[in-house]
Design a protein around this motif. Structure first.
Motif: not given
Length: 70
Positions: A48-70
């Motif tokens: 699944q990770l390989w296929w999403e990378d191949k299609r150029g679609k961002p991998a499903r992951a939680e949002a990266e922490p930002t200063y607003e989320n902390l």
């Protein structure tokens, strides 16, 4: 010596009760692995990770922490 034997009896009884009591159905279902992982291990996730990378679609992951989320 009587106090130690009482403690041993208590601990033995607790261990036997724990080992012989089956888990609740909801607890058993919550601890179950998805069938794809159970049958095929980590291969489906890797594909699944390989296929999403191949299609150029961002991998499903939680949002990266930002200063607003902390």
């Amino acid at each position: 010596m009587g106090e130690g034997s009482d403690l041993l009896k208590y601990m033995t009884h607790r261990a036997a009760t724990y080992l012989t009591t089956p888990p609740a159905p909801a607890e058993r279902k919550a601890n179950r692995l998805p069938w794809t992982t159970q049958w095929f291990g980590m291969v489906p996730m890797g594909m699944q990770l390989w296929w999403e990378d191949k299609r150029g679609k961002p991998a499903r992951a939680e949002a990266e922490p930002t200063y607003e989320n902390l």
